[in-house]
Design a protein around this motif. Structure first.
Motif, PDB file in Angstrom:
ATOM      1  N   PHE A   1       0.912  -1.192   0.056  1.00 50.31           N
ATOM      2  CA  PHE A   1      -0.072  -0.115   0.160  1.00 50.31           C
ATOM      3  C   PHE A   1       0.833   1.228  -0.027  1.00 50.31           C
ATOM      4  N   GLU A   2       0.267   2.449  -0.144  1.00 53.36           N
ATOM      5  CA  GLU A   2       1.044   3.712  -0.258  1.00 53.36           C
ATOM      6  C   GLU A   2       1.283   4.015   1.292  1.00 53.36           C
ATOM      7  N   LEU A   3       2.362   4.406   1.664  1.00 56.63           N
ATOM      8  CA  LEU A   3       2.629   4.629   3.218  1.00 56.63           C
ATOM      9  C   LEU A   3       1.835   5.918   3.415  1.00 56.63           C
ATOM     10  N   THR A   4       1.448   5.965   4.692  1.00 54.77           N
ATOM     11  CA  THR A   4       0.883   7.263   5.037  1.00 54.77           C
ATOM     12  C   THR A   4       1.899   8.487   5.380  1.00 54.77           C
TER      13      THR A   4
ATOM     14  N   ALA B   1       2.595  10.108   7.934  1.00 55.16           N
ATOM     15  CA  ALA B   1       3.062   9.730   9.325  1.00 55.16           C
ATOM     16  C   ALA B   1       4.087   8.673   9.200  1.00 55.16           C
ATOM     17  N   GLN B   2       3.815   7.763   8.561  1.00 50.95           N
ATOM     18  CA  GLN B   2       4.650   6.448   8.226  1.00 50.95           C
ATOM     19  C   GLN B   2       5.998   7.039   7.611  1.00 50.95           C
ATOM     20  N   LYS B   3       5.761   7.727   6.454  1.00 49.56           N
ATOM     21  CA  LYS B   3       6.897   8.366   5.529  1.00 49.56           C
ATOM     22  C   LYS B   3       7.946   9.203   6.686  1.00 49.56           C
TER      23      LYS B   3
ATOM     24  N   GLY C   1       2.504   5.010  18.304  1.00 45.28           N
ATOM     25  CA  GLY C   1       1.270   4.685  17.273  1.00 45.28           C
ATOM     26  C   GLY C   1      -0.034   4.019  17.577  1.00 45.28           C
ATOM     27  N   ASP C   2      -1.147   4.704  17.566  1.00 48.18           N
ATOM     28  CA  ASP C   2      -2.216   4.273  17.878  1.00 48.18           C
ATOM     29  C   ASP C   2      -2.321   2.527  17.476  1.00 48.18           C
ATOM     30  N   VAL C   3      -3.238   1.698  17.893  1.00 46.28           N
ATOM     31  CA  VAL C   3      -3.515   0.489  17.476  1.00 46.28           C
ATOM     32  C   VAL C   3      -3.857   0.684  15.982  1.00 46.28           C
ATOM     33  N   GLY C   4      -3.530  -0.229  14.830  1.00 45.59           N
ATOM     34  CA  GLY C   4      -3.794  -0.008  13.648  1.00 45.59           C
ATOM     35  C   GLY C   4      -3.237   1.224  12.808  1.00 45.59           C
ATOM     36  N   SER C   5      -2.211   1.927  13.444  1.00 42.95           N
ATOM     37  CA  SER C   5      -1.414   2.795  12.474  1.00 42.95           C
ATOM     38  C   SER C   5      -0.502   2.447  11.697  1.00 42.95           C
ATOM     39  N   GLY C   6      -0.099   1.307  11.741  1.00 43.24           N
ATOM     40  CA  GLY C   6       0.683   0.728  10.829  1.00 43.24           C
ATOM     41  C   GLY C   6       2.060   0.645  11.276  1.00 43.24           C
ATOM     42  N   LYS C   7       2.530   0.226  12.518  1.00 44.21           N
ATOM     43  CA  LYS C   7       3.798   0.429  12.914  1.00 44.21           C
ATOM     44  C   LYS C   7       4.694  -0.803  12.292  1.00 44.21           C
ATOM     45  N   THR C   8       4.005  -1.854  12.059  1.00 44.01           N
ATOM     46  CA  THR C   8       4.787  -3.131  11.492  1.00 44.01           C
ATOM     47  C   THR C   8       5.538  -2.961  10.230  1.00 44.01           C
ATOM     48  N   ILE C   9       4.852  -2.302   9.266  1.00 43.09           N
ATOM     49  CA  ILE C   9       5.543  -1.922   8.121  1.00 43.09           C
ATOM     50  C   ILE C   9       6.922  -0.839   8.389  1.00 43.09           C
ATOM     51  N   VAL C  10       6.766   0.009   9.395  1.00 40.27           N
ATOM     52  CA  VAL C  10       7.673   0.922   9.681  1.00 40.27           C
ATOM     53  C   VAL C  10       8.839  -0.037  10.256  1.00 40.27           C
TER      54      VAL C  10
ATOM     55  N   GLY D   1      -9.212   4.915   4.627  1.00 35.18           N
ATOM     56  CA  GLY D   1     -10.369   4.064   4.399  1.00 35.18           C
ATOM     57  C   GLY D   1     -10.803   3.271   5.669  1.00 35.18           C
ATOM     58  N   ARG D   2     -10.006   3.464   6.526  1.00 34.71           N
ATOM     59  CA  ARG D   2     -10.428   3.059   8.046  1.00 34.71           C
ATOM     60  C   ARG D   2     -11.691   3.329   8.464  1.00 34.71           C
ATOM     61  N   GLN D   3     -12.610   2.400   8.697  1.00 29.98           N
ATOM     62  CA  GLN D   3     -13.987   2.683   9.325  1.00 29.98           C
ATOM     63  C   GLN D   3     -13.789   2.970  10.833  1.00 29.98           C
TER      64      GLN D   3
ATOM     65  N   VAL E   1      -3.212  -8.727  18.193  1.00 29.29           N
ATOM     66  CA  VAL E   1      -3.739  -9.741  17.300  1.00 29.29           C
ATOM     67  C   VAL E   1      -4.546  -9.161  16.147  1.00 29.29           C
ATOM     68  N   ASN E   2      -4.565  -9.906  14.882  1.00 32.12           N
ATOM     69  CA  ASN E   2      -4.920  -9.452  13.845  1.00 32.12           C
ATOM     70  C   ASN E   2      -5.954 -10.347  13.054  1.00 32.12           C
ATOM     71  N   VAL E   3      -7.172 -10.150  13.387  1.00 37.10           N
ATOM     72  CA  VAL E   3      -8.163 -10.992  12.630  1.00 37.10           C
ATOM     73  C   VAL E   3      -9.199 -10.073  11.822  1.00 37.10           C
TER      74      VAL E   3
HETATM   75  P1  ADP Z   1      -0.173  -1.442  14.419  1.00 35.65           P
HETATM   76  O1  ADP Z   1       0.551  -0.103  14.321  1.00 35.65           O
HETATM   77  O2  ADP Z   1      -1.166  -1.756  15.455  1.00 35.65           O
HETATM   78  O3  ADP Z   1       0.963  -2.440  14.859  1.00 35.65           O
HETATM   79  P2  ADP Z   1      -0.283  -2.737  12.044  1.00 35.65           P
HETATM   80  O4  ADP Z   1       0.970  -2.657  11.380  1.00 35.65           O
HETATM   81  O5  ADP Z   1      -0.488  -3.899  12.423  1.00 35.65           O
HETATM   82  O6  ADP Z   1      -0.660  -1.946  13.090  1.00 35.65           O
HETATM   83  O7  ADP Z   1      -1.281  -2.282  10.805  1.00 35.65           O
HETATM   84  C1  ADP Z   1      -2.636  -2.334  10.753  1.00 35.65           C
HETATM   85  C2  ADP Z   1      -3.036  -2.783   9.517  1.00 35.65           C
HETATM   86  O8  ADP Z   1      -3.128  -1.692   8.631  1.00 35.65           O
HETATM   87  C3  ADP Z   1      -2.492  -3.813   8.727  1.00 35.65           C
HETATM   88  O9  ADP Z   1      -3.442  -4.600   8.147  1.00 35.65           O
HETATM   89  C4  ADP Z   1      -1.597  -3.357   7.815  1.00 35.65           C
HETATM   90  O10 ADP Z   1      -1.491  -3.918   6.588  1.00 35.65           O
HETATM   91  C5  ADP Z   1      -2.454  -1.964   7.444  1.00 35.65           C
HETATM   92  N1  ADP Z   1      -1.830  -0.861   6.990  1.00 35.65           N
HETATM   93  C6  ADP Z   1      -0.490  -0.388   7.229  1.00 35.65           C
HETATM   94  N2  ADP Z   1      -0.080   0.679   6.695  1.00 35.65           N
HETATM   95  C7  ADP Z   1      -1.087   1.066   5.915  1.00 35.65           C
HETATM   96  C8  ADP Z   1      -1.231   2.053   4.743  1.00 35.65           C
HETATM   97  N3  ADP Z   1      -0.245   2.920   4.804  1.00 35.65           N
HETATM   98  N4  ADP Z   1      -2.259   2.027   3.965  1.00 35.65           N
HETATM   99  C9  ADP Z   1      -2.858   0.955   4.015  1.00 35.65           C
HETATM  100  N5  ADP Z   1      -3.042   0.067   5.157  1.00 35.65           N
HETATM  101  C10 ADP Z   1      -2.045   0.056   5.943  1.00 35.65           C
END
Ligand code: ADP
Ligand code: MG
Length: 689
Positions: free
Chosen positions: A258-261, A263-265, A287-296, A442-444, A546-548
């Motif tokens: 996905f495109e990084l946000t 904040a991630q960049k 970063g709040d839950v779901g903010s996408g820390k794993t990719i960072v 797109g997060r609901q 946990v991610n489901v």
């Molecule tokens: P957390 O910060 O809670 O560890 P995660 O890294 O698990 O969050 O990311 C939560 C979800 O959001 C994952 O399914 C991930 O693939 C997705 N995600 C992370 N960054 C983005 C992004 N920039 N655009 C879209 N989806 C993203």
């Protein structure tokens, strides 16, 4: 000190930790008794609280029988009469109080059968001197029963502090603040502040004294933390990640899902700058839950590998470690990077292999639990350690990671427990700090509601309807901390109850709790993750990470027992997919005000940082999860909740000073520097006895 013999000295040490004059000076009164005025008896009204009056003790007599025996006196001034009553120490008082003499009387007014009286008043023979000497705000100090028994109750301690101030000179309590700051903020000089906090000349002065000393506390702590951070920046040796290489670019260009946000960049940029400077990075990423820390985390690890180093990532639980491992494996499936998982339940043969691969550097990324920091696990070339969900690990454990390489690896600590900014800068002022305050697009929004127990069947019907749509649900029970046995029983009862609503074979339920073996947990978790079961019944072990994505309902049982940040974490388990998600806080029919307030915060916002602020307001800093325990947050006078504006000011000024004069070498900052040095070496005060 006069008046303090060996016995009292011993008690002061044991009971109040007062060893020296300095300790006594820093033992602050918690209130003052207003003796600035002598009132007339006729001024007493039903609203009168404490009062000081002067008059003749016109009557003093013993009345009543055995059990109701009491000493009753009458005080007369020119305006009227006031009754005085004693129930204890009667015979001593009877001997010592003199009828017909003038007394200065102080105490709390109460009404008995419509007449004002003072029970157990303080009595002092009225002389010129008494009036003179008593005409002030008298300090009342924290004390203990034992001290009280030795004549050092809350007010008598004031005799010691009074004496102390006859001995102290300004040079004993020297100024430590640059004069520009004193002027800018209109702060009292230090010695004056100490005097006025003990013996204020007016309430206004007292408040000024408090303000000065609170500022000093915050300011010095900010300065100390800032100096630590600066020292690390300037003098620590660090591995240099100076290039963005093959792996990073390949992944970024071809496999980023996905495109990084923004904040991630931004955070990745901060990390890159930080790791290229040749000093150790010690960074907290919030970063709040779901903010996408794993990719960072992943991109940072690739950066390390590109520069010729190994990386590891540590999570607090097996489940989480497993999940990280899986998602990293998936993200890197087309990339030539070796990844392994090491936890407590890794088989011996595999573990051996991992250790060998770490040693000859065929292994680049190791994901795991505490198992990673065991002695036997040695990296050939560790350049980066990532710690997820930091608050489960102590500072000491983190330090173990450092020891795994000659030059300490860069450290990135990630936490999903949002900590208010004020708290973060106080608790983590020595770390660098990145924040991800933007959610992926797109997060609901998750709809959150609070339901009372009497609506349970409607709640369960709602869960059924969601399951009928093909979704899954969590039902979470609280941990009752005192007893794991109770927890277990509570959970089992809950499980039976859930089962009654959701019978097999139409529904299948996974259950995960702390008493299960890791393997059993893994299997149950796995069944839920793969959609084999529709419902996950659990204690808070699913709280983090946990991610489901298919799970759309989070039911929190006994929600009134959870803290705000925990509720927020739990809610973060849903809303991870495309579907609309719900969080239902199910509470007892009758809950307290605080709990109701927490529910209403939860139902009104999804913003983790806002919730953290509320949590701080409601509970104070001591309880906030995920913060350091080691006293950074404990100030003597100042409160990081109530005195936030002072903290902000103190922080800004401290940072400005360190920016302009990192060594505190200027004449202006000399006082500060000397003070901090002296504190480090420990001030030697004369012993109190
Ligand atoms: P957390 O910060 O809670 O560890 P995660 O890294 O698990 O969050 O990311 C939560 C979800 O959001 C994952 O399914 C991930 O693939 C997705 N995600 C992370 N960054 C983005 C992004 N920039 N655009 C879209 N989806 C993203
Ligand atoms: Mg995470």
């Amino acid at each position: 000190m006069k008046g303090v013999g060996p016995q009292r000295a011993d008690l002061l040490k044991k009971e109040l930790n007062i060893f020296t004059f300095g300790d006594l000076l820093n033992h602050f009164p918690y209130r003052h008794v207003d003796k600035t005025k002598v009132n007339l008896i006729e001024e007493i009204t039903s609203a009168t609280d404490y009062i000081q009056v002067a008059g003749i003790l016109s009557v003093i007599e013993l009345v009543g029988h055995k059990h109701s025996k009491r000493l009753v006196g009458q005080l007369a001034d020119k305006s009227g009469f006031l009754e005085l009553v004693w129930f204890e120490g009667v015979s001593w008082l009877q001997k010592n109080l003199r009828q017909g003499e003038a007394y200065l009387v102080y105490g709390k007014v109460s009404f008995f059968q419509g007449h004002p009286q003072i029970v157990h008043p303080e009595m002092e023979l009225l002389t010129e001197e008494t009036i003179e000497g008593k005409n002030y705000l008298e300090p009342v100090y924290p004390s203990t029963e034992k001290l009280k028994a030795k004549g050092l109750g809350g007010r008598p301690i004031g005799k010691l502090t009074k004496l102390l101030f006859t001995l102290l000179r300004e040079k004993d309590v020297p100024e430590n603040m640059p004069s520009t700051i004193l002027k800018q903020l209109k702060l009292l000089p230090r010695f004056e502040a100490y005097r006025q906090i003990h013996f204020p000349e007016s309430l206004e002065n007292y408040e000024q004294a408090i303000r000065r000393l609170k500022f000093e506390e915050f300011f010095l702590s900010q300065l100390r933390l800032g100096l630590l951070r600066q020292k690390r920046h300037r003098f620590s040796k660090g591995i240099v990640f100076d290039k963005v290489g093959e792996l990073f670019n390949n992944f970024y260009g071809n496999y980023l899902p996905f495109e990084l946000t923004g904040a991630q960049k931004r955070v990745i940029k901060e990390i890159r700058t930080d790791t290229a400077r040749g000093h150790q990075m010690n960074r907290l990423l919030q970063g709040d839950v779901g903010s996408g820390k794993t990719i960072v985390a992943l991109l940072t690890m690739l950066l390390a590998i590109d520069n010729g180093y190994q990386a590891c990532m540590m999570a607090p639980t097996e489940i989480l470690a497993q999940q990280h491992y899986n998602s990293i494996l998936e993200l890197l499936k087309d990339m030539p990077v070796s990844i392994r998982l090491l936890t407590g339940s890794t088989k011996a043969a595999q573990r051996k292999e991992i250790i060998e691969m770490l040693a000859d550097e065929t292994l680049k990324i190791l994901v795991g639990t505490h198992a990673i920091i065991e002695e036997a696990v040695q990296f050939r070339n560790l350049g980066l350690a990532i710690v997820d969900e930091q608050h489960r690990f102590g500072v000491a454990q983190r330090a173990k990671l450092w020891e795994k390489a000659e030059i300490p690896p860069h450290i990135l600590v990630m936490t999903a427990t949002p900590i208010p900014r004020t708290l973060a800068m106080t608790a983590y002022g020595d770390l660098d700090y990145s924040i991800m305050d933007e959610m992926p697009p797109g997060r609901q929004l998750i709809t959150t509601v609070h339901r009372y127990e009497n609506k349970r069947s409607q709640v369960m019907d709602f869960v059924k309807a969601e399951i009928a749509k093909g979704r899954q649900a969590y039902i979470i029970f609280p941990l009752i901390e005192e007893s794991s046995k109770l927890d277990y029983e509570n959970l089992m009862k809950g499980y039976e109850n859930v089962k009654a609503y959701f019978p097999e074979p139409r529904y299948w339920i996974s259950m995960v709790h702390g008493r299960q073996k890791a393997e059993q947990k893994r299997i149950n978790m796995h069944r839920f993750v793969t959609g084999d079961t529709q419902i996950m019944v659990s204690t808070t072990v699913v709280e983090v990470g946990v991610n489901v994505p298919n799970a759309t309902v989070m039911v929190v049982e006994s929600a009134e027992r959870f803290g705000l940040s925990q509720l927020h974490q739990l809610r973060g388990r849903v809303g991870r997919g495309q579907e609309k998600s719900y969080c239902i806080l199910l509470s007892a029919n009758d809950v307290g005000n605080d709990a109701r307030e927490r529910m209403s915060v939860m139902t009104s916002t999804n913003d983790g940082f806002l919730i953290a602020e509320k949590d701080l307001d409601l509970r104070g800093p001591g309880d906030i999860e995920g913060t350091r325990q080691s006293g950074e947050l404990n100030f003597k006078l100042a409160s990081i909740v109530k005195d936030r504006p002072i903290l902000e000011t103190a922080k800004n000024i401290a940072m400005k000073i360190l920016d302009e004069d990192p060594d505190l070498g200027s004449a202006e900052n000399l006082l500060l520097k000397n003070f901090l040095m002296r504190q480090k070496n420990g001030t030697v005060w004369s012993r109190i006895s």
